[in-house]
Design an enzyme around this catalytic site. Structure first.
Site, mmCIF file in Angstrom:
data_model
loop_
_atom_site.group_PDB
_atom_site.id
_atom_site.type_symbol
_atom_site.label_atom_id
_atom_site.label_comp_id
_atom_site.label_asym_id
_atom_site.label_seq_id
_atom_site.Cartn_x
_atom_site.Cartn_y
_atom_site.Cartn_z
ATOM 1 N NE ARG A 1 -86.472 -37.306 25.706
ATOM 2 C CZ ARG A 1 -85.766 -37.679 24.656
ATOM 3 N NH1 ARG A 1 -86.334 -38.436 23.725
ATOM 4 N NH2 ARG A 1 -84.510 -37.318 24.524
ATOM 5 C CE LYS B 1 -71.345 -43.912 16.534
ATOM 6 N NZ LYS B 1 -72.469 -44.011 15.550
ATOM 7 N N GLY C 1 -79.739 -37.133 27.065
ATOM 8 C CA GLY C 1 -79.113 -38.360 26.606
ATOM 9 C C GLY C 1 -78.551 -39.194 27.745
ATOM 10 N N GLY D 1 -78.951 -34.393 21.566
ATOM 11 C CA GLY D 1 -78.501 -33.969 20.243
ATOM 12 C C GLY D 1 -78.932 -32.565 19.906
#
Length: 386
Positions: free
Chosen positions: A37, A174, A328, A351
């Site tokens: 990053r 999830k 992720g 996300g």
């Protein structure tokens, strides 16, 4: 989608630029464990420095819960940034201040003080209406950085005109976090392959026995509705389970590991897609024109349950399709296998990628367009891939 760009800010010689980056990198023993990053934002910094600007970078790191925490000090990131972009200043961790996540305009005002323009290059955080994301564009002429433009273009191209067949692979834990995405991509994709722990709520909704696997009872009806609607969803046909007494990530703790069909016995935990499903997913990816992948297909950190994720990662590396991976854990899996450079685009924001694919816009993008109107800056189309 149209956004203001750095050249629209005019002559930057001698001007001070506040650059919001996403330098939320993993740390190990006080050093940066993966500087991806940081390296991704260096081209934007280089453009600004070459234009004669003084650059101050701000970013969050981890989840310090609104107060200073030595575990999330920016010192290791500052050292690595100094190696890659000498002479650039990095402010303290934004999340040491509770006003950041609260979106407090007072913090935004403090951040922009002494700066002439703002550049947003934090794609991985621009799905959140935090103070450093949505505040500065309301106060200063603002533009999207180079990374932001590339990230937005890649994800938006999937919504606009993907090469067919368009295959979406969704995993992760999830199901509640992915239901909106599942519904959205079902209208875009030719097939949606579902794995990871989230698949067990879908399997339960379809009438299968899932043993002790993770299940979200509050969303069973939502999953039933999606399955009943005839969407192009493909669930696992076989599974790898961990027996009673075993613990994920702790092979030494024991617990049997067995392959099953789409049903698990009582007490058994589903931990990976089975080899048949993995092979089927890989065949589908091989025939695709475009693939978007977000979320591991099993508990890949545990070597006993890494095969499904590895098979999909290898299939993405080998296909001729245009492949986009939503950062992720998917990105971590690719990196750990040495395949990060084998896909067309590896996003820095999992996300944010999902949110942009689902909604077609993000708070951090919308505020840049509003800023351009406020400060009379032009807008440029960004949703066309070269």
């Amino acid at each position: 989608m149209r956004l203001p760009t750095i050249p629209d800010l005019g002559d930057l010689g001698g001007r001070s630029v506040l650059l919001r980056a996403d330098l939320n990198v993993p740390l190990h023993d006080g050093e940066v464990a993966d500087d991806t990053r940081i390296r991704e934002v260096v081209p934007t910094i280089a453009v600004l420095v070459e234009a004669g600007a003084r650059v101050n970078v701000c970013s969050h790191l981890g989840r310090p819960k609104g107060r200073p925490d030595p575990a999330f000090d920016m010192a290791p990131v500052r050292r690595r940034l100094a190696d890659l972009a000498p002479g650039v200043d990095l402010l303290d961790n934004l999340r040491f201040d509770p006003r950041e996540e609260a979106g407090d305009p007072a913090l935004a005002a403090r951040l922009v003080a002494g700066h002439d323009v703002f550049v947003s290059d934090a794609f991985g955080a621009c799905h959140r209406a935090h103070a450093s994301i949505v505040g500065p564009p309301r106060l200063l002429p603002s533009a999207a950085g180079l990374l932001m433009l590339v990230e937005a273009a890649e994800i938006l191209s999937l919504r606009r005109a993907p090469r067919r067949p368009f295959v979406v692979v969704l995993g992760g834990a999830k199901v509640a976090d992915k239901l909106g995405v599942v519904e959205a991509v079902c209208s875009m994709a030719d097939i949606v392959l579902v794995g990871g722990a989230m698949c067990f709520t879908f399997l339960a909704a379809a009438g299968h026995d899932i043993g002790a696997s993770l299940c979200d009872p509050d969303h069973l009806e939502d999953c039933r509705a999606l399955l009943a609607a005839g969407h192009p969803l493909q669930l696992p046909e076989d599974l790898v389970g961990l027996g009673p007494g075993g613990r994920l990530g702790e092979p030494a703790a024991g617990g049997a590991v067995r392959q099953f069909g789409a049903n698990l016995p009582d007490g058994w935990l589903g931990a990976d897609i089975g080899p048949g499903t993995a092979a089927s997913f890989a065949d589908t990816i091989a025939d695709a024109g475009t693939v978007f992948w977000n979320g591991p297909l099993g508990a890949f950190e545990d070597p006993r349950f890494a095969a499904g994720t590895a098979t999909v990662a290898e299939a993405l590396a080998e296909t001729r399709a245009h492949t986009v991976v939503g950062g992720g854990d998917s990105g971590a899996a690719l990196t750990s296998m040495g395949l990060a450079r084998s896909v067309s685009h590896l996003s820095t924001g999992g996300g944010a990628s999902l949110a942009l694919l689902e909604h077609g816009d993000l708070p951090g993008l919308a505020v840049l367009r509003a800023s351009a109107e406020r400060f009379s800056l032009p807008l440029h189309e960004v949703d066309e891939r070269d």
